[in-house]
Enzyme design. Structure first.
Site, PDB file in Angstrom:
ATOM      1  N   LYS A   1      -7.365 -12.242  -4.526  1.00  0.00           N
ATOM      2  CA  LYS A   1      -8.373 -12.658  -3.560  1.00  0.00           C
ATOM      3  C   LYS A   1      -9.664 -11.873  -3.757  1.00  0.00           C
ATOM      4  O   LYS A   1      -9.650 -10.714  -4.164  1.00  0.00           O
ATOM      5  CB  LYS A   1      -7.842 -12.443  -2.142  1.00  0.00           C
TER       6      LYS A   1
ATOM      7  N   LYS B   1     -13.291  -7.761   0.195  1.00  0.00           N
ATOM      8  CA  LYS B   1     -14.487  -6.951   0.403  1.00  0.00           C
ATOM      9  C   LYS B   1     -14.246  -5.478   0.137  1.00  0.00           C
ATOM     10  O   LYS B   1     -15.193  -4.728  -0.121  1.00  0.00           O
ATOM     11  CB  LYS B   1     -15.037  -7.163   1.802  1.00  0.00           C
TER      12      LYS B   1
ATOM     13  N   LYS C   1       0.821  -1.210   0.000  1.00  0.00           N
ATOM     14  CA  LYS C   1       0.000   0.000   0.000  1.00  0.00           C
ATOM     15  C   LYS C   1       0.859   1.264   0.000  1.00  0.00           C
ATOM     16  O   LYS C   1       0.526   2.249  -0.667  1.00  0.00           O
ATOM     17  CB  LYS C   1      -0.945  -0.002   1.200  1.00  0.00           C
TER      18      LYS C   1
END
Length: 350
Positions: free
Chosen positions: A197, A200, A112
């Site tokens: 993956k 969410k 990130k």
């Protein structure tokens, strides 16, 4: 009993991956075989830019879905992280034991931070230190086992390292936990990018099946899942991740074996149809129970309130022991002052 701790971060709507990879096992196995705590880790959602109202909404939705998935508050403890102060109390102590190098080696931080540098920006300090908060989440409860996917194993290893180091320096205080990865469907992959993956917080909606998606939406997403140009259906996660992902989802929903299921199908169309039907059936009882719980918000609030009280009672002795071990002076308890009792002069001048 073995104590188990695991958490869900309210950074997006919960997905099929969350359910098959974690929540279903929590309800079917962990809450029955262990002293289990399941936490909505809302403080972790603050490490990135966020909408406060959305975090609150997603936290409540996550709690409701945990209960809808089968968690029973009589068998386990369901609570919200920020409702139990011991998490943040312990986190700072563990920051005083962890090292800067350990934090900067965390894969999620490196990835990130690199993306933000490319954009000319920077990340929040909490993104660097949140693995220590995660360690505090685990260690505060004397956790023996942490059910996690392989993408979170590094964080559990950090918690182990910090626990061992603290115990060696200041005396035995913490149980040293271990990660327990799920046996099947540990990582459900994105339907449009089967090398990533099904997260969410991902924005690629067509590749993600959310727990509250309508059946028609579920079927449409699965029927449009990426496969490959081959004509045979083979289970090969490395060379053919698209078909492998569908076979793993079908196996997780039906209790089958991905390799054996691959021999049943001659076309991707048939595989997709059966996978879609299986997912719809798996999600049906969760969605029905979620609708029931949404009509009784007081029940959900009561579960979270009672869960926080139980969690606080479990965590406080360990956290207090850590404060004493590391050298902090215990706070003196306030004495009751009766009516008419003399108030001591503490040096206030006019």
């Amino acid at each position: 009993m073995t104590r188990v701790f695991s958490g869900i971060k309210p950074t997006g709507h919960l997905t099929l991956g969350n359910y098959l990879g974690a929540m279903r096992r929590w309800a079917a196995v962990d809450q029955h075989q262990s002293d289990a705590l399941f936490c909505i880790v809302d403080l972790h959602a603050l490490t990135v830019d966020h909408d406060p109202a959305r975090v609150r909404r997603l936290s409540r939705q996550a709690a409701t879905l945990l209960l809808a998935s089968g968690l029973d508050p009589h068998l386990c403890t369901v609570f919200v992280q920020s409702h139990v102060d011991e998490h943040t109390r312990l986190s700072y102590l563990l920051e005083c034991v962890a090292t800067d190098g350990e934090m900067r080696r965390m894969i999620q931080y490196k990835e990130k931070a690199a993306r933000e540098r490319v954009r000319g920006g920077s990340v929040r300090l909490s993104l660097l230190t949140y693995p220590v908060l995660m360690a505090a989440d685990i260690l505060a409860y004397g956790t023996d086992q942490v059910p996690v996917g392989d993408d979170q194993t590094q964080h559990v290893e950090l918690a182990r390292d910090i626990a061992v180091r603290f115990n060696q320096r200041y005396g035995h205080t913490f149980v040293v936990p271990r990660a327990t990865p799920p046996q099947v469907a540990a990582r459900v992959m994105n339907l449009q990018d089967p090398t990533s993956k099904m997260g969410k917080s991902d924005d690629s909606g067509p590749g993600i099946v959310y727990l509250l998606d309508e059946p028609d939406v579920v079927r449409r997403k699965i029927m449009r899942a990426v496969t490959d140009s081959a004509r045979d259906v083979v289970y090969d996660p490395e060379a053919r991740p698209g078909p492998a992902n569908l076979l793993e989802i079908l196996a997780a929903c039906t209790g089958g074996n991905p390799s054996e299921l691959s021999g049943v199908y001659e076309t991707y169309g048939a595989l997709k149809r059966d996978t879609a039907d299986a997912v719809v059936e798996v999600l049906r009882p969760v969605q029905e129970r979620h609708r029931e719980l949404c009509t009784d918000p007081d029940y959900v609030e009561g579960v979270l309130r009672d869960g926080a009280e139980r969690a606080r009672a479990m965590a406080r002795p360990t956290v207090d022991a850590a404060y004493r071990a590391i050298g902090l002076l215990p706070a003196a308890e306030a004495e009751d002052v009766g009516v008419g009792a003399a108030v001591p002069n503490i040096g206030v001048t006019a």
